[in-house]
Design a protein around this motif. Structure first.
Motif, PDB file in Angstrom:
ATOM      1  N   ARG A 129      34.397  56.184  32.496  1.00  0.00           N
ATOM      2  CA  ARG A 129      34.057  54.655  33.156  1.00  0.00           C
ATOM      3  C   ARG A 129      32.918  54.053  31.571  1.00  0.00           C
ATOM      4  NH1 ARG A 129      31.317  54.021  37.972  1.00  0.00           N
ATOM      5  NH2 ARG A 129      30.676  52.185  37.433  1.00  0.00           N
ATOM      6  N   ARG A 130      33.437  52.879  31.727  1.00  0.00           N
ATOM      7  CA  ARG A 130      33.667  52.230  30.246  1.00  0.00           C
ATOM      8  C   ARG A 130      31.893  51.351  30.456  1.00  0.00           C
ATOM      9  NH1 ARG A 130      35.666  55.304  28.369  1.00  0.00           N
ATOM     10  NH2 ARG A 130      36.884  56.194  26.920  1.00  0.00           N
ATOM     11  N   LEU A 131      31.115  50.992  29.495  1.00  0.00           N
ATOM     12  CA  LEU A 131      30.276  49.907  30.267  1.00  0.00           C
ATOM     13  C   LEU A 131      30.456  48.760  29.090  1.00  0.00           C
ATOM     14  CD1 LEU A 131      26.960  51.810  29.080  1.00  0.00           C
ATOM     15  CD2 LEU A 131      27.995  52.228  31.475  1.00  0.00           C
ATOM     16  N   ARG A 132      29.642  47.576  30.168  1.00  0.00           N
ATOM     17  CA  ARG A 132      30.087  46.380  29.375  1.00  0.00           C
ATOM     18  C   ARG A 132      29.009  45.961  28.076  1.00  0.00           C
ATOM     19  NH1 ARG A 132      29.123  45.315  34.571  1.00  0.00           N
ATOM     20  NH2 ARG A 132      27.930  43.770  34.171  1.00  0.00           N
ATOM     21  N   SER A 133      29.509  45.921  27.131  1.00  0.00           N
ATOM     22  CA  SER A 133      28.426  45.213  26.733  1.00  0.00           C
ATOM     23  C   SER A 133      28.292  43.499  26.372  1.00  0.00           C
ATOM     24  CB  SER A 133      29.751  45.349  25.026  1.00  0.00           C
ATOM     25  OG  SER A 133      30.648  44.061  24.832  1.00  0.00           O
ATOM     26  N   SER A 134      28.222  43.340  27.450  1.00  0.00           N
ATOM     27  CA  SER A 134      28.025  42.193  27.788  1.00  0.00           C
ATOM     28  C   SER A 134      26.445  42.148  28.461  1.00  0.00           C
ATOM     29  CB  SER A 134      28.482  40.932  28.718  1.00  0.00           C
ATOM     30  OG  SER A 134      29.446  41.558  29.531  1.00  0.00           O
ATOM     31  N   ASP A 135      26.282  43.929  29.771  1.00  0.00           N
ATOM     32  CA  ASP A 135      25.467  43.894  30.694  1.00  0.00           C
ATOM     33  C   ASP A 135      24.033  44.108  29.829  1.00  0.00           C
ATOM     34  OD1 ASP A 135      23.369  44.813  31.924  1.00  0.00           O
ATOM     35  OD2 ASP A 135      24.888  46.475  32.388  1.00  0.00           O
TER      36      ASP A 135
END
Length: 93
Positions: free
Chosen positions: A17-23
């Motif tokens: 699962r990749r985290l969104r850098s915009s989060d």
């Protein structure tokens, strides 16, 4: 999971699962741990790892499942570099 003080090396798995850098929530400590806990449980059950590592969508290391990432480069300790969703890293040395 708590490791004994005698443990020197942790094993780790990298989440798919990749985290969104915009989060923007990634820049804050929150109680929203469900993703991290469920991904760590999946990794631990599959591999027996002690820690789950998360990456951004561009494959940069961002955080551990219950921990912050710190790397030792010779006498210097560093954290991942700043990004839109990650505060500036720590340098100790």
């Amino acid at each position: 999971q708590t490791l004994s003080p005698a443990s020197k090396l942790w094993t780790y798995g990298v989440s798919d699962r990749r985290l969104r850098s915009s989060d923007r929530l990634l820049t804050h400590k929150t109680n929203g741990r469900e993703l991290y806990e469920s991904e760590f449980a999946t990794l631990h059950n599959a591999t027996g790892c002690d820690e789950g590592i998360f990456l951004h969508e561009n494959d940069d290391v961002t955080k551990g499942s219950p921990t912050n990432i710190v790397a030792r480069l010779e006498a210097l300790l560093i954290t991942p570099p700043p990004s839109p969703a990650l505060p500036a890293g720590l340098r100790v040395g």
